[in-house]
Design a protein around this motif. Structure first.
Motif, PDB file in Angstrom:
ATOM      1  N   VAL A   1      -0.728   5.023   0.283  1.00 22.93           N
ATOM      2  CA  VAL A   1      -0.327   5.742   1.583  1.00 22.93           C
ATOM      3  C   VAL A   1       0.311   7.091   1.024  1.00 22.93           C
ATOM      4  O   VAL A   1       0.094   7.985   1.702  1.00 22.93           O
ATOM      5  CB  VAL A   1       0.510   4.830   2.654  1.00 22.93           C
ATOM      6  CG1 VAL A   1       1.112   5.920   3.414  1.00 22.93           C
ATOM      7  CG2 VAL A   1      -0.257   3.729   3.147  1.00 22.93           C
TER       8      VAL A   1
ATOM      9  N   VAL B   1       5.778   1.264   5.288  1.00 21.21           N
ATOM     10  CA  VAL B   1       4.159   0.759   5.181  1.00 21.21           C
ATOM     11  C   VAL B   1       4.491  -0.486   5.475  1.00 21.21           C
ATOM     12  O   VAL B   1       5.456  -1.254   4.532  1.00 21.21           O
ATOM     13  CB  VAL B   1       3.551   1.194   4.007  1.00 21.21           C
ATOM     14  CG1 VAL B   1       2.083   0.832   4.049  1.00 21.21           C
ATOM     15  CG2 VAL B   1       3.649   2.770   3.579  1.00 21.21           C
TER      16      VAL B   1
ATOM     17  N   LEU C   1      -4.374   1.570   9.436  1.00 20.19           N
ATOM     18  CA  LEU C   1      -5.530   1.992   8.451  1.00 20.19           C
ATOM     19  C   LEU C   1      -6.230   0.754   8.166  1.00 20.19           C
ATOM     20  O   LEU C   1      -5.541  -0.385   7.999  1.00 20.19           O
ATOM     21  CB  LEU C   1      -4.807   2.273   7.222  1.00 20.19           C
ATOM     22  CG  LEU C   1      -4.029   3.553   7.248  1.00 20.19           C
ATOM     23  CD1 LEU C   1      -3.227   3.797   5.812  1.00 20.19           C
ATOM     24  CD2 LEU C   1      -4.885   4.782   7.543  1.00 20.19           C
ATOM     25  N   ARG C   2      -7.572   0.763   8.302  1.00 15.24           N
ATOM     26  CA  ARG C   2      -8.442  -0.388   7.858  1.00 15.24           C
ATOM     27  C   ARG C   2      -8.389  -0.542   6.416  1.00 15.24           C
ATOM     28  O   ARG C   2      -8.289   0.242   5.541  1.00 15.24           O
ATOM     29  CB  ARG C   2      -9.719  -0.037   8.350  1.00 15.24           C
ATOM     30  CG  ARG C   2      -9.974  -0.257   9.917  1.00 15.24           C
ATOM     31  CD  ARG C   2     -11.503  -0.133  10.066  1.00 15.24           C
ATOM     32  NE  ARG C   2     -12.027   1.025   9.520  1.00 15.24           N
ATOM     33  CZ  ARG C   2     -12.149   1.974  10.253  1.00 15.24           C
ATOM     34  NH1 ARG C   2     -11.475   2.334  11.215  1.00 15.24           N
ATOM     35  NH2 ARG C   2     -12.820   3.020   9.688  1.00 15.24           N
TER      36      ARG C   2
ATOM     37  N   GLN D   1      -8.890   8.178   8.042  1.00 13.74           N
ATOM     38  CA  GLN D   1      -8.436   7.669   9.162  1.00 13.74           C
ATOM     39  C   GLN D   1      -7.175   8.260   9.690  1.00 13.74           C
ATOM     40  O   GLN D   1      -6.987   8.113  10.987  1.00 13.74           O
ATOM     41  CB  GLN D   1      -8.064   6.111   8.668  1.00 13.74           C
ATOM     42  CG  GLN D   1      -9.340   5.448   8.263  1.00 13.74           C
ATOM     43  CD  GLN D   1      -9.178   3.745   8.036  1.00 13.74           C
ATOM     44  OE1 GLN D   1      -8.597   3.046   8.723  1.00 13.74           O
ATOM     45  NE2 GLN D   1      -9.413   3.634   6.668  1.00 13.74           N
TER      46      GLN D   1
ATOM     47  N   LEU E   1      -8.790   6.634   3.550  1.00 15.37           N
ATOM     48  CA  LEU E   1      -7.641   6.573   4.246  1.00 15.37           C
ATOM     49  C   LEU E   1      -7.306   7.782   4.908  1.00 15.37           C
ATOM     50  O   LEU E   1      -6.647   7.943   5.809  1.00 15.37           O
ATOM     51  CB  LEU E   1      -6.378   6.133   3.121  1.00 15.37           C
ATOM     52  CG  LEU E   1      -6.650   4.758   2.219  1.00 15.37           C
ATOM     53  CD1 LEU E   1      -5.560   4.649   1.521  1.00 15.37           C
ATOM     54  CD2 LEU E   1      -6.718   3.555   3.864  1.00 15.37           C
TER      55      LEU E   1
ATOM     56  N   ASN F   1      -1.029  -1.238   7.478  1.00 17.86           N
ATOM     57  CA  ASN F   1      -2.118  -0.940   6.309  1.00 17.86           C
ATOM     58  C   ASN F   1      -2.905  -1.909   6.163  1.00 17.86           C
ATOM     59  O   ASN F   1      -2.591  -3.162   6.689  1.00 17.86           O
ATOM     60  CB  ASN F   1      -1.505  -0.545   5.100  1.00 17.86           C
ATOM     61  CG  ASN F   1      -2.684  -0.192   4.092  1.00 17.86           C
ATOM     62  OD1 ASN F   1      -3.819   0.287   4.445  1.00 17.86           O
ATOM     63  ND2 ASN F   1      -2.275  -0.391   2.655  1.00 17.86           N
ATOM     64  N   ALA F   2      -4.130  -1.948   5.967  1.00 14.10           N
ATOM     65  CA  ALA F   2      -5.017  -2.947   5.118  1.00 14.10           C
ATOM     66  C   ALA F   2      -5.656  -3.825   6.206  1.00 14.10           C
ATOM     67  O   ALA F   2      -5.581  -5.011   6.039  1.00 14.10           O
ATOM     68  CB  ALA F   2      -4.542  -3.692   3.998  1.00 14.10           C
TER      69      ALA F   2
ATOM     70  N   LEU G   1       1.824  -4.760   6.209  1.00 20.70           N
ATOM     71  CA  LEU G   1       0.586  -5.268   6.537  1.00 20.70           C
ATOM     72  C   LEU G   1       1.047  -5.945   7.746  1.00 20.70           C
ATOM     73  O   LEU G   1       2.064  -6.371   8.274  1.00 20.70           O
ATOM     74  CB  LEU G   1       0.231  -6.141   5.545  1.00 20.70           C
ATOM     75  CG  LEU G   1       0.152  -5.830   4.066  1.00 20.70           C
ATOM     76  CD1 LEU G   1      -0.033  -6.970   3.089  1.00 20.70           C
ATOM     77  CD2 LEU G   1      -0.986  -4.924   3.843  1.00 20.70           C
TER      78      LEU G   1
ATOM     79  N   GLY H   1       0.765  -1.297  -0.059  1.00 19.10           N
ATOM     80  CA  GLY H   1      -0.148   0.048   0.099  1.00 19.10           C
ATOM     81  C   GLY H   1       0.924   1.229  -0.099  1.00 19.10           C
ATOM     82  O   GLY H   1       0.403   2.401   0.435  1.00 19.10           O
ATOM     83  N   LYS H   2       2.279   1.294  -0.535  1.00 19.12           N
ATOM     84  CA  LYS H   2       2.604   2.387  -0.612  1.00 19.12           C
ATOM     85  C   LYS H   2       2.264   3.459  -1.330  1.00 19.12           C
ATOM     86  O   LYS H   2       2.420   4.721  -0.963  1.00 19.12           O
ATOM     87  CB  LYS H   2       4.414   2.123  -1.152  1.00 19.12           C
ATOM     88  CG  LYS H   2       5.302   0.965  -0.212  1.00 19.12           C
ATOM     89  CD  LYS H   2       6.380   0.729  -0.858  1.00 19.12           C
ATOM     90  CE  LYS H   2       6.305  -0.007  -2.059  1.00 19.12           C
ATOM     91  NZ  LYS H   2       5.644  -1.168  -1.993  1.00 19.12           N
TER      92      LYS H   2
ATOM     93  N   VAL I   1       3.231   2.900   9.020  1.00 25.39           N
ATOM     94  CA  VAL I   1       1.837   2.785   8.758  1.00 25.39           C
ATOM     95  C   VAL I   1       1.594   1.379   8.403  1.00 25.39           C
ATOM     96  O   VAL I   1       1.948   0.440   7.622  1.00 25.39           O
ATOM     97  CB  VAL I   1       1.502   3.625   7.298  1.00 25.39           C
ATOM     98  CG1 VAL I   1      -0.077   3.350   7.146  1.00 25.39           C
ATOM     99  CG2 VAL I   1       1.861   5.222   7.610  1.00 25.39           C
TER     100      VAL I   1
END
Ligand SMILES: Nc1ncnc2c1ncn2[C@@H]1O[C@H](COP(=O)(O)OP(=O)(O)OP(=O)(O)O)[C@@H](O)[C@H]1O
Ligand SMILES: [Mg+2]
Length: 317
Positions: free
Chosen positions: A26, A209, A290-291, A308, A305, A241-242, A211, A22-23, A239
């Motif tokens: 983000v 970033v 981040l969801r 959040q 995003l 993420n997801a 997961l 998700g770079k 961060v």
């Protein structure tokens, strides 16, 4: 000062991490939050696949600097929106050739050098040269501020969506590497200048970033260690993420065929929670969560995003 105000005061933010975490999204969300703090922000993508523009539903930049609209949440009520947001897909090869053009001044000579197999070979093979070109371009874009040059808009801040390969460590380590090998001439001087630029926590920040899954987390911790060892830097922000949404405590009524999905949700969420706890212990410093959102890469995802990020800023301020 809030976390975002601190980040907004930098000149370069390098967003790095493993592939596919998700770079790019983000980079877009963070950049747009920082633009709302009144900064002129340029998002730079170093990826021939060009997909940063999709987040803004804008046409591909094709190497040009193009302005995009940061999505402002309805709740922001205006805010200090003096900043602006721009994006560019940067081709390292193009940047090296532009640099050469600046140094050689003569167009014919430049064209001959660029066309020569020796130069092409050198550019593909020389370790750190393309990375150096990318960083020098970012540094030039923010340095132009205040000098009255109008060929490019002057920017306060570049948010760099770093190439996934080598975790962006090779990008940040390149100036030092090149400065060690080439000490003379314009490239040596440039490499030394950029070493100072990326080592300075007042000018350059690193955002990682990841997961919340086992392997990405292990690689993220390795990345932190490598940045410390090879670049002498600690990331300003992680961060995560997801994340799957929290699993409800009360039993849910489901049709028999949906049990698999419910099971998937519960087990992935458990993994997420375990890895978030792991990172809370193993990663000192700022972390944002981040969801996972039910939206494709586009303005809806960006707005979600952003929201959040802003909510957590209120909690941490
Ligand atoms: N929080 C999220 N919710 C929903 N989808 C997400 C979220 N974060 C990322 N995605 C989606 O996951 C995919 C990968 O994201 P992105 O392209 O930003 O990753 P990347 O790290 O830049 O990948 P690469 O290393 O290939 O460049 C995209 O389709 C993106 O829309
Ligand atoms: Mg990407």
């Amino acid at each position: 000062m809030t976390l975002f105000e601190r980040l907004a005061s930098r000149q370069l933010i390098v967003v790095t991490g493993k592939g596919g975490v998700g770079k790019t999204v983000v980079t877009a969300a963070l950049g747009s939050v920082l633009a709302d703090l009144g900064r002129r922000v340029l998002l730079v993508e170093v990826d021939p696949r060009e997909n940063l523009h999709q987040v803004f539903d804008a046409p591909p930049s094709g190497g040009e600097i193009v302005q995009v609209t940061p999505v402002r949440p309805e709740t922001a009520g205006g805010g200090a929106a003096h900043g602006s947001l721009w994006l560019q897909n940067l081709q390292p090869k193009q940047v090296v050739e532009d640099l050469l053009r600046q140094h050689l001044h003569l167009e014919l000579l430049t064209r001959r050098v660029i066309a020569s197999p020796i130069f092409q070979h050198f550019m593909e093979g020389a370790p750190g040269l393309k990375e150096l070109a990318v960083l020098s371009d970012a540094e030039r874009v923010v340095r132009q501020k205040g000098k009255g040059r109008s060929s490019h808009a002057p920017f306060d801040l570049v948010v760099l969506d770093a190439p996934a390969t080598g975790h962006g460590v090779s990008l940040l380590a390149a100036p030092h590497l090149v400065a060690d090998v080439i000490s003379h001439g314009p490239i040596g001087a440039q490499a030394r200048e950029l070493t100072t630029f990326v080592s300075d926590p007042e000018r350059t920040a690193i955002v990682v970033v990841t997961l919340a899954e086992e392997l990405p987390v292990l690689e993220t911790l390795e990345l932190r260690e490598a940045l410390d060892r090879l670049v002498g830097r600690t990331p300003e922000l992680l961060v995560i993420n997801a994340l799957y949404p929290p699993f409800p405590a009360t039993p849910i009524e489901v049709l028999p065929n949906d049990e698999f999905l419910i099971d998937l949700w519960r087990t992935r969420r458990q993994v997420n929670e375990r890895e978030v706890a792991h990172l809370a212990e193993a990663w000192p410093g700022s972390r944002l969560l981040l969801r996972m959102l039910p939206a494709d890469r586009g303005p809806r995802l960006l707005a979600g995003l952003r929201q959040q990020l802003l909510e957590q800023q209120e909690q941490t301020a």
